[in-house]
Design an enzyme around this catalytic site. Structure first.
Site, PDB file in Angstrom:
ATOM      1  CG  MET A   3      22.926  12.565   3.422  1.00  0.00           C
ATOM      2  SD  MET A   3      24.094  13.681   2.625  1.00  0.00           S
ATOM      3  CE  MET A   3      23.121  14.297   1.256  1.00  0.00           C
ATOM      4  CE  LYS A  39     -17.215  -6.489   3.218  1.00  0.00           C
ATOM      5  NZ  LYS A  39     -16.579  -7.798   3.443  1.00  0.00           N
ATOM      6  CG  PHE A  41      -9.758  -9.653  10.899  1.00  0.00           C
ATOM      7  CD1 PHE A  41      -8.503 -10.083  11.317  1.00  0.00           C
ATOM      8  CD2 PHE A  41     -10.046  -9.655   9.545  1.00  0.00           C
ATOM      9  CE1 PHE A  41      -7.552 -10.503  10.395  1.00  0.00           C
ATOM     10  CE2 PHE A  41      -9.101 -10.080   8.615  1.00  0.00           C
ATOM     11  CZ  PHE A  41      -7.844 -10.502   9.043  1.00  0.00           C
ATOM     12  CD  GLN A  42      -7.396  -7.264   7.283  1.00  0.00           C
ATOM     13  OE1 GLN A  42      -8.295  -6.964   6.521  1.00  0.00           O
ATOM     14  NE2 GLN A  42      -6.253  -7.792   6.858  1.00  0.00           N
ATOM     15  CD  GLU A  64      -1.792  -2.362   1.595  1.00  0.00           C
ATOM     16  OE1 GLU A  64      -0.612  -2.647   1.870  1.00  0.00           O
ATOM     17  OE2 GLU A  64      -2.727  -3.172   1.726  1.00  0.00           O
TER      18      GLU A  64
END
Lengths: 164, 572
Positions: B485, B170, B120-121, B58
């Site tokens: 760097m 949802k 969940f999630q 993502e």
């Protein structure tokens, strides 16, 4: 320097945490914050007491204005204004003579006794923070059980009004 | 309060989502499916107006959306699921916030009845993203969905742009209602100011014309605000020297004589010296970032400052300015040009000539010189050759570190929106997904990703996405086997104690590129650089991964060390 900033914002869930989050994320001081819906239920009004240099307070007002939920704000410190804070104080009064003495002190400070039991009073008092501090100091000899303070509310005097 | 059009019978939230994107003219969404967004994916599947790019992580989706937005005039759109989908997107959202990228990120959420139950999630996406978005929404009712999407695009793309997150449970995508997409939107709490104050513009012009040693300093705001043309006209009209920030490169043509190069920590000697000695500083769409100012106490000690910015909070935040102008840079620049004409005054020609003489002397320092006869590949040389071979006309993305500074110093950008990098957040790993987004926005353009062997590994998995969509990127991996760097700072400031800056056990990048279906090349001699680049550019339909084995000890110069003033540079 101490500033009192009044904010009109959308009365939506999350608006308060946006303001609180802004202060913590940017390291600004926050002495007190009070918020409630206004006569228009879609609007909430918040009073924030903060302190900082002129530059910091300028940034605070700009950053507040940048929040999408903030509609308008006013730094009350720039205008003649009134500020009030309320406290409710529960004090034990079961020693002989305490009931009379605490009642007298409450009267002197224009406090009101709003709950009475055989052992306790609850006193309601309103005023500027310094007056509330002074009252609490006067109550020091007595066993204070609880103090609830509201945080500061403010409004400008005269024609200046924070409205949309 | 919104005007509405085209009503119809009830459709699901998922269909409303898709129809709203169509109404916004969104042609491309970068995303990754998951449980909470299955209804949405099902609706996307059943239409063809909005295409979807499947990334491999993502973070890549959001960075690709950023690349798409930064290189075009359209906002980027990303779609991820709840929980880990949302948390993986955070780095991209924070990156977009710091660099003011117009982005709308849709996150799935558990059903409203389960919010707060540690489902969940489930994560509190609105809570987690709050400090790094311009605004965010949780849509609790399908009836609010279309209006919220309208608001999200409006907020993301107006004023100072930024990312907006829309969190959609949802059940909201399954519920139905009538679909009406608002044609316009008005929000009482959000009115991005557009026009500069006329009086301030007059004052600015007086100050600008009074300058003996003027300097124009512009930032990413000019690129974002499409002010490049107006800036060029304004600058040429005055004949004043100009510098761009890292985010502002390309806003003024790098090949023009009035351009002094980038300023700041790794800016040119002439740009930083001119800043330090300027008596009038004209700052446009820039935010006086600490990488630009160096020690703020020593910043532009002699200058009166005009500052144009669309965000009032950027004005006098780090540096107190004398003439603030709040407004979008393009119209303000046009008004400044008009006010200059109306004023009729001219810059002080003698003073300006003396100032340019001084600047030419500073230029003589040749601060970007490097050893061209080295037997090792110099990273600067690779960038310079790439610039030559692409005619300075490629889109270039970078990751973060030394290679980013060399890309900024050595690829002369003559046009805006061509240089895509992470300036504010400094996110390693952005280069490849940025380049994907750019290539989607410009399918026929040459897109180069200048990166290092450390950064590229942070979003490496997107090579698979590139293969799926046949993106012919040219990846220039400046491989010095160090976190360059970090190593440079350790050399300068930690007596050469190279703690954890050595990249041991590197993969064989050629084989890796091939494993992903691409072309890999390894180049370790300076003489082979040009040929390899030519060969890569000739492969118009293939992604070519060029692994340049570069000089490990090369440093980025000039450098203003932390705490120093702009005139206190370490030179090569």
């Amino acid at each position: 320097m101490r500033h009192i900033i009044s904010v009109l914002l959308e009365n939506e869930s999350g608006a308060l945490s946006r303001v609180a989050g802004l202060f913590s994320a940017r390291g600004y001081n926050i002495e007190s914050l009070t918020v409630a819906p206004t006569d228009d239920p879609t609007l909430a009004r918040m009073t924030i007491v903060t302190s900082g240099s002129e530059e910091i307070v300028e940034q605070i007002t700009k950053q507040l204005n940048k929040l999408i939920d903030v509609i308008k704000l006013l730094d009350l410190t720039s205008y003649p204004h009134i500020e009030r804070e309320m406290a409710m104080i529960k004090v034990s009064v079961d020693e002989p003579g305490d009931r009379e003495e605490v009642k007298r002190l409450a009267d002197i400070f224009r406090g009101r006794i709003i709950d009475v039991t055989r052992k306790t009073y609850v006193i309601e008092i309103t005023g500027e923070g310094s007056k509330l501090d002074a009252f609490l100091e006067a109550l020091e000899p007595f066993p204070v059980q609880e103090v609830v303070r509201s945080g500061v509310m403010g409004i400008a005097r005269g024609d200046v009004a924070l409205q949309i | 309060m919104s005007e509405t059009s085209a009503s119809s019978t009830a459709i699901t939230g998922a269909e409303i989502f898709v129809r709203s994107l169509q109404a916004e003219g969104v042609d491309l969404v970068f995303g990754y499916p998951g449980g909470a967004v299955l209804h949405i994916y099902d609706a996307l599947y059943q239409q063809s107006e909005v295409s979807h790019v499947l990334v491999r992580h993502e973070q890549g989706a959001v960075h690709a959306a950023e690349g798409y937005a930064k290189s075009s005039d359209r906002p980027g759109v990303a779609l991820v699921t709840s929980g880990p989908g949302a948390t993986n997107a955070i780095t991209g959202i924070a990156d977009a916030y710091m660099d003011s990228v117009p982005l709308v990120v849709f996150t799935g959420q558990v059903p409203t009845s389960m919010i707060g139950n540690d489902a969940f999630q489930e994560v509190d996406t609105v809570g987690i993203t709050r400090p790094c978005v311009k605004h965010n929404f949780l849509v609790k009712d399908v009836k609010d969905l279309a209006t919220t999407i309208k608001k999200a695009f409006y907020i993301a793309t107006t004023g100072r742009p930024g990312p907006v997150v829309v969190d959609i449970p949802k059940d909201v995508t399954a519920d139905s209602c009538e679909f009406e997409y608002p044609e316009s939107i008005h929000m009482r709490s959000y009115n991005p100011k557009v026009r500069g104050h006329t009086g301030q513009i007059r004052r600015a012009v007086e100050l600008i014309l009074s300058a003996k040693q003027p300097m124009i300093y512009t930032g990413g705001g000019v690129v974002l605000g499409r002010g490049s043309e107006a800036l060029t006209e304004f600058t040429r009209k005055l004949g004043y020297p100009i510098t761009n920030t890292l985010m502002g490169l390309g806003a003024y043509p790098a090949s023009d004589d009035q351009f002094l190069g980038m300023l700041g920590m790794h800016g040119t000697y002439e740009a930083n010296m001119a800043m330090h000695h300027a008596d009038v500083l004209i700052a446009i769409g820039a935010r006086f970032d600490d990488r630009v100012t160096g020690n703020i106490e020593k910043f532009c000690p002699h200058a009166k400052i005009v500052h144009v910015d669309v965000d009032p909070a950027s004005i006098s935040k780090n540096v107190k300015v004398d003439v603030p102008i709040v407004g979008e840079v393009e119209p303000v620049l046009r008004e400044l040009i008009r006010a200059l004409e109306e004023n009729g005054g001219q810059p002080d020609a003698d003073a300006l000539k003396a100032w340019w003489d001084q600047i030419r002397e500073w230029r003589g320092q040749d601060c970007l010189k490097y050893d061209r006869d080295s037997e090792l590949i110099k990273p600067q040389y690779v960038v310079q050759k790439f610039w030559e071979l692409t005619g300075g006309d490629a889109f270039v993305t970078s990751d973060v570190g030394q290679h980013q500074m060399w890309a900024a110093q050595f690829y002369g950008f003559d046009k805006p929106n061509r240089w895509i990098n992470s300036g504010g957040l400094g996110t390693m790993g952005v280069g490849l997904p940025f380049a994907m987004g750019v290539q989607f926005a410009h399918p026929d353009a040459t897109v180069g990703c200048i990166t290092g062997e450390a950064s590229i590994q942070m979003c490496m998995q997107e090579l698979s996405t590139c293969y799926q969509y046949q993106l012919p990127l040219k990846i220039l991996n400046l491989n010095n086997r160090y976190l360059g760097m970090v190593r440079q700072w350790q050399e300068f400031f930690y007596q050469g104690r190279y703690a954890m800056s050595y990249m041991d056990a590197l993969p064989d990048f050629v084989k890796l590129a091939e494993a992903y279906g691409h072309v890999g090349m390894r180049i370790d001699k300076p003489a082979d650089v040009e040929g390899a680049l030519k060969e890569a550019l000739a492969q118009k339909d293939r992604l070519v991964f060029l692994d340049f084995i570069t000089d490990q000890s090369e440093n980025v110069y000039p450098m203003i060390p932390a705490g120093a003033g702009q005139n206190e540079m370490i030179l090569v």
